[in-house]
Structure formats: structure tokens, C-alpha cells
Motif scaffolding. Structure first.
Motif, short mmCIF file in Angstrom:
data_model
loop_
_atom_site.label_atom_id
_atom_site.label_comp_id
_atom_site.label_asym_id
_atom_site.label_seq_id
_atom_site.Cartn_x
_atom_site.Cartn_y
_atom_site.Cartn_z
N GLY A 90 8.74 2.35 2.52
CA GLY A 90 7.53 3.10 2.18
C GLY A 90 6.41 3.01 3.17
O GLY A 90 5.26 3.28 2.83
N GLU A 91 6.71 2.67 4.42
CA GLU A 91 5.69 2.71 5.46
C GLU A 91 5.56 4.16 5.91
O GLU A 91 6.56 4.79 6.28
CB GLU A 91 6.09 1.81 6.63
N LEU A 92 4.35 4.68 5.93
CA LEU A 92 4.10 6.10 6.21
C LEU A 92 3.46 6.27 7.59
O LEU A 92 2.54 5.53 7.94
CB LEU A 92 3.17 6.70 5.15
N TYR A 93 3.95 7.27 8.34
CA TYR A 93 3.45 7.55 9.68
C TYR A 93 2.68 8.86 9.66
O TYR A 93 3.24 9.91 9.30
CB TYR A 93 4.61 7.60 10.67
N LEU A 94 1.39 8.80 10.03
CA LEU A 94 0.50 9.95 9.90
C LEU A 94 0.20 10.59 11.24
O LEU A 94 -0.05 9.89 12.24
CB LEU A 94 -0.82 9.51 9.26
N TRP A 95 0.22 11.92 11.24
CA TRP A 95 -0.11 12.69 12.43
C TRP A 95 -1.34 13.53 12.14
O TRP A 95 -1.39 14.25 11.16
CB TRP A 95 1.06 13.60 12.81
N GLY A 96 -2.33 13.43 13.04
CA GLY A 96 -3.53 14.23 12.91
C GLY A 96 -3.48 15.42 13.84
O GLY A 96 -3.03 15.31 14.99
N ALA A 97 -3.95 16.57 13.38
CA ALA A 97 -3.92 17.79 14.19
C ALA A 97 -4.64 17.59 15.51
O ALA A 97 -4.22 18.13 16.55
CB ALA A 97 -4.53 18.95 13.41
#
Length: 225
Positions: free
Chosen positions: A96-103
């Protein structure tokens, strides 16, 4: 988008580390169109070629950001992070580790849900501002390794393979969870693990309100005291 896929060296290296997908579901043209201009074209090309997919029998997943909108809101909706950029969950781990990408910022945050941490990364703002969004996403995959995605028990034995044997492999909407959660005093032991619905579980963990925002220095302090 060009529908002819050519494998780049960075993702080829990623595939050498993780192998071919062990699970894949196709991505609709509507979904591709929805994220054009929001996410790197190269990521959308990976989606078209490999689908939303799992690697190493569920250790690492490339996911549909739409599926994680509710989870992202639960974890970050009350923080200033969501006001700084449009963020999307593009990948996650078995735990459940989440990887976030910002525009605008690229790979800027990891949500370590088992520990209740929101970890700030360097990001790719300068690269993206120069129009090099595809280079930034290729680097994200190039730097991924299987070992750091696993969690070790108190005897330093990786838990993923043990969980897979005890609980069976994960489906797209499942994760291995610790009960109780580590940030609630749980221990990373096999007998404390369970296979759960990732969306319901991560939303529940967020509801405890015990998340910590950490930069590099804060993470080092957590690791070494």
C-alpha cells in the motif's frame, strides 16, 4: 499519441529488474484521452502497451489514477499539498505504498500508508518546465528496484513472499496489510498480516488522522533517531 510503441532503455532496465507483467488489464482509449496533457505521454504509452499491471506477482503495480482519487483525498485532502499541484497516484506497492505524480512537479510524494508517512521527494519541476516530462517518468521507472518495495520482519526476513504463500497472490484491488497498522503500534510480523481491499483499507487508515509529512531530513531522523 503515436500508437507504435518503442521500448526505451529506461523502461527496458525496469523490465530487467521486475520481469514482464504478471497481471494486466487493458486501458480504454477514453482513459488515455482523459490523462493526455496531465500525465507524461510516455506513461500513457506504457499504459497502452502493458495496461494497468502488476509485476512480480503483485509486488509493484502501475495503476489507474481514477481508482485512487478517494484514497488520495482521504490522505491529502486536509493538507496544503493538494493546493500546490494536481497529483495522481500512478503506482503502488503490495503493502500500500503510493507513488504520486504532479502535473507540474512530477514524482514529488510517496505515501507510506503502513507508517502513516507522507514523504516529500525532490520532484522534477525544472525538468518538466523545460518540456522534459517524458524523461522524468522514464527516470522514475529506471530507479525502481524490487527490494526496497518489500517490508522485513524483526528478523530481517522479507515478508512479501511469505504473505503470498499464506494469503495467496494479490488481485488488482488488494494489498497485504498489517493489523494493527504499524503506526498504531503493530509489528511487521507475518502473523499480523492479512489480505484486504486496498481502497477500503487505505481510506480507513487515513481516518485515524495520524499521518506525518516528512522531507528527506525528517525521514532520516525516523530511520536513525
Amino acid at each position: 499519441m503515436n500508437t507504435t510503441f518503442e521500448l526505451d532503455e529506461d523502461f527496458e532496465w525496469f523490465l530487467e529488474q521486475f520481469g514482464s507483467p504478471t497481471f494486466s488489464q487493458s486501458v480504454t482509449s477514453e482513459t488515455i484521452k482523459k490523462f493526455q496533457g496531465k500525465l507524461p505521454d510516455r506513461l500513457l504509452a506504457y499504459w497502452q502497451e502493458y495496461g494497468f499491471c502488476g509485476f512480480k506477482n503483485g509486488l509493484f503495480w502501475v495503476v489507474n489514477p481514477d481508482d485512487y482519487e478517494g484514497v488520495l483525498e482521504a490522505w491529502l485532502g486536509d493538507t496544503e499539498i493538494v493546493e500546490q499541484d494536481a497529483y495522481y497516484v500512478i503506482a503502488r506497492s503490495a503493502f500500500g505504498e503510493l507513488y504520486l505524480w504532479g502535473a507540474n512537479n512530477g514524482f514529488k510524494y510517496i505515501i507510506d500508508t503502513t507508517n502513516g508517512w507522507v514523504i516529500e521527494k525532490k520532484g522534477d519541476k525544472k525538468n518538466i518546465a523545460k518540456g522534459n516530462m517524458d524523461d522524468a517518468i522514464q527516470l522514475f521507472f529506471y530507479l525502481k528496484r524490487p527490494e526496497p518495495l518489500d517490508i522485513k520482519d524483526p528478523e530481517e526476513k522479507p515478508l512479501f513472499e511469505q504473505c503470498k504463500i499464506m494469503h495467496k497472490p494479490l488481485a488488482y484491488d488488494e494489498m497485504y496489510a498489517f493489523e494493527p497498522a504499524l503506526f498504531l503500534g503493530g509489528e511487521p510480523k507475518l502473523e499480523n498480516t492479512n489480505k484486504v481491499n486496498i481502497f477500503a483499507h487505505l481510506s480507513m487508515l487515513a481516518s485515524f488522522g495520524q499521518k506525518e509529512l516528512l522531507d528527506k531530513d525528517g525521514l532520516i531522523q525516523k530511520a536513525f533517531g
